[in-house]
Every structure is written in C-alpha cells, then in structure tokens.
Design an enzyme around this catalytic site. Structure first.
Site, mmCIF file in Angstrom:
data_model
loop_
_atom_site.group_PDB
_atom_site.id
_atom_site.type_symbol
_atom_site.label_atom_id
_atom_site.label_comp_id
_atom_site.label_asym_id
_atom_site.label_seq_id
_atom_site.Cartn_x
_atom_site.Cartn_y
_atom_site.Cartn_z
ATOM 1 N N THR A 160 0.954 -1.339 0.109
ATOM 2 C CA THR A 160 -0.070 -0.051 -0.039
ATOM 3 C C THR A 160 0.934 1.225 0.059
ATOM 4 O O THR A 160 0.784 2.214 -0.689
ATOM 5 C CB THR A 160 -1.084 -0.241 1.282
ATOM 6 O OG1 THR A 160 -1.740 -1.207 1.244
ATOM 7 C CG2 THR A 160 -1.826 1.271 1.153
ATOM 8 N N HIS A 206 2.177 1.892 -3.614
ATOM 9 C CA HIS A 206 1.021 2.580 -4.453
ATOM 10 C C HIS A 206 1.007 4.036 -3.984
ATOM 11 O O HIS A 206 0.874 4.811 -5.193
ATOM 12 C CB HIS A 206 -0.218 1.798 -4.198
ATOM 13 C CG HIS A 206 -0.449 0.634 -4.559
ATOM 14 N ND1 HIS A 206 -0.186 0.136 -5.782
ATOM 15 C CD2 HIS A 206 -0.623 -0.900 -3.961
ATOM 16 C CE1 HIS A 206 -0.266 -1.122 -5.723
ATOM 17 N NE2 HIS A 206 -0.612 -1.859 -4.838
ATOM 18 N N ARG A 220 11.628 -14.977 -4.569
ATOM 19 C CA ARG A 220 10.838 -15.435 -3.579
ATOM 20 C C ARG A 220 10.808 -16.867 -3.328
ATOM 21 O O ARG A 220 10.317 -17.214 -1.897
ATOM 22 C CB ARG A 220 9.419 -14.865 -4.012
ATOM 23 C CG ARG A 220 9.211 -13.253 -3.932
ATOM 24 C CD ARG A 220 8.223 -12.632 -4.257
ATOM 25 N NE ARG A 220 7.902 -11.305 -3.615
ATOM 26 C CZ ARG A 220 7.015 -10.300 -3.733
ATOM 27 N NH1 ARG A 220 5.811 -10.959 -4.477
ATOM 28 N NH2 ARG A 220 6.928 -9.491 -3.353
#
Ligand code: ZN
Length: 341
Positions: A40, A43, A200
């Site tokens: 977030t 963003h 990952r």
C-alpha cells in the site's frame, strides 16, 4: 518531529518536520520504534490511480508499526506508559450493524491509518487506546512491527482448519510465506507455495517450505504424485491477486475444496464459474484482521513457537527511506523494516 509524508498529489514522499501530535482523552501517544513497508505504501509513493482516488494530501503515511507508549489520554485507564505495543490500523465506526454485532472487521465505514487518516511513519504517533495491542509476550521489535501483515496472513490461513489437509498458497510475498508457515504450523499435511519469482521461492524454501514451485515451469498437478495427493488441494489461500493464479488454483482443487482470497486483483478477473459450481468449491474473501481475535491468535502462535522472523530480509534506518522503498518495490525480497528508534 520527523515524519514521512505524501506532501502533494504527485509521485514521491518527503521526510519533513511536523508538529508532534497532541492526544485526546481516549488516545495514547506512542514513540515509534520500527515500521514495516507495505505494498500500500508503494502504491502511495508511486501515486497510482488507487492512491489518487483514496489518499488525501498532505498525509503522513504508514500503518505497520510497533512502539512504546509515552503518554496517556486523561480517560485511558487500561494501558500504561512504557508498554510495548502495536495497533490495529482500521478505525471503525462503532455504530453500523457489523460493529454493533461485535464484528468490527466488517465495519462498512472503516478508515485506514496511513492512507485515509494520519499514519505511523513518524517519530511519534497518536492512536485511540481501543486500537492498541499490547505485546504481552517477548516479541522481537522487527516482528512486532509487522503484526499488521502477519495478521492478514493469520486471518487468511485460519479461515479453514488446516489439520491434515493439503494446502496451496499462491503468491510467495511476505504475507503468502507467513500464511504458508501458519498453515504448516497448524498441522497441514502438505503446503505448496507458488510464485513466478525465483528469489521469492528461494526465500520460501529457506524458511522450510519445501514445496515451493514456479507454476510457469512446474504444473501444480505434477507434484501430486510426489506429495501422495490423489484428488487435489483441500484448501487454497490466494495471496497474489493474479487472476491466472486463481484459475490455476480452481483447476487443482479437490471437490468441495475451500479457497480464501486475500490477494487483490488490479482489474476484474475472469473465472470459469462452472468449476466452482460442479466441484462445489467455496470462495471466501478476506480483508484486514479480526479485531482483536486475530491479534490474540498471532500472539499465541508466536508464543507456541511459530517463527516468522525470516520473512524480514532488510532493515534500514528511517532516514534511508528512499533506499528502503526501492528494496521493498523490487518485488524480489521479503519484508523491509525501518528503524525509528
Ligand atoms: Zn462500523
């Protein structure tokens, strides 16, 4: 004090001097020790269409933190100065049907810290006492700083009992890895985690998730034999937000399988609903954390020996926030924690 602020409606963040917050009667003042960087926050940094629609400016960002209470509002009786705390970053209305029923995670009027109201990327942070979670057991400050996303993982992983079940987790970002670790800790027979990023997957393997696969190279069904699975996954945890990953998951579920979805698709997703219907699959959307049942679960999972510290791969002082955001944004590593102490 210093705070990391979205100063104006354009890309970027600035570390600026702002007044120390003053607290109301029902609030506490917290000296921030560590903060975690969330997608977030990226963003908001990039100022993408979602951020442009939701985030007012100027605004101190950030919602993952831990710290120490340094001041109590006049009406606060159940907390003490010196307590080591984190906090639930969703402020709920207390008056909607869900709130009145005690289901605060379903409040329709939720306000989120760090993207709607002031956040915690600052030296001091004021929070309503009712949102504060005291760390009652010995928790590493870096781990305490990521209780918010750990809570997302726990909330998702505990949607369906995992004991003895075969679980597929799509998405090996920090939350996906933590959800897989929780499923494994909860007694799942096999936990398979998928991602397109080799870095990952390597992180997932290094934390004990042996079935970490790249579905672009290894079809999920090809691991059924080695894992002694006959009919598909019993439980799916969709953490990637990828429509393709969800379709792939649906194709590999056992009949009657149950899927919890936390990953947020950036655009509408096409799903073959005939497979949901004829295979009697359950899809359960998940957001946030149960307030405070998930926080209790996180605390006792750590107390019982669950170790999630390995998802934290980078630690930087807050003054190096630009570097920290770059590392968090490259999509390869794990969790990035900033030190404010
Ligand atoms: Zn409400």
């Amino acid at each position: 004090m210093k705070a990391l602020v979205k100063v104006s409606p354009e890309p970027g963040l600035e570390l600026v001097d702002v007044p120390e917050p003053t607290i109301g009667p029902n609030e506490v003042l917290i000296k921030v020790l560590r903060t975690g960087i969330c997608g977030t926050d990226l963003h908001i940094d990039h100022w993408d269409p979602w951020a442009q629609r939701v985030v007012p400016t100027p605004l101190t960002i950030g919602h993952e933190f831990c710290g120490e209470i340094v001041e109590l509002g006049s009406a606060v009786e159940d907390l003490k100065v010196g307590m080591f705390v984190s906090g639930e970053g969703h402020y709920v209305c207390g008056r909607c049907r869900a709130c009145l029923a005690g289901k605060r995670h379903l409040c329709r009027n939720t306000q989120g810290i760090g993207y709607m109201v002031p956040g915690c990327f600052s030296e001091y942070f004021a929070m309503p006492a009712g949102n504060v979670w005291e760390h009652r057991v010995d928790v590493d400050p870096d781990v305490a700083a990521i209780f918010d996303p750990f809570g997302n993982a726990v909330h998702t992983a505990l949607q369906f009992p995992a004991l003895g079940e075969d679980v597929l987790v799509s998405g090996a970002g920090p939350i996906g890895i933590m959800a897989a670790l929780v499923a494994q800790f909860s007694g799942a027979r096999h936990v398979v985690i998928s991602d397109l990023s080799e870095e990952r997957l390597e992180l997932a393997r290094s934390l004990g998730l042996v079935h970490a696969v790249n579905p672009a190279q290894t079809p999920l069904s090809s691991i059924f034999d080695s894992a002694k699975m006959r009919e598909g996954f019993d439980i799916g945890l969709e953490m990637s937000g990828s429509g393709r990953a969800l379709s792939d998951m649906i194709d590999n579920m056992t009949h009657g399988g149950r899927i919890a979805l936390l990953g947020t698709p950036a655009r509408p997703t096409e799903i073959d609903f005939s497979k949901i219907i004829f295979n009697m699959l359950t899809l359960q959307g998940v957001t946030g954390r149960q307030i405070f049942e998930t926080w209790y679960a996180m605390t006792v999972l750590l107390e019982s020996g669950l170790d999630i510290s390995g998802v934290i791969t980078d630690r930087l002082p807050y003054t190096e926030y630009r570097e920290a955001f770059t590392i968090a944004g490259n999509g390869r590593g794990g969790k990035v924690v900033m030190d404010w102490s």
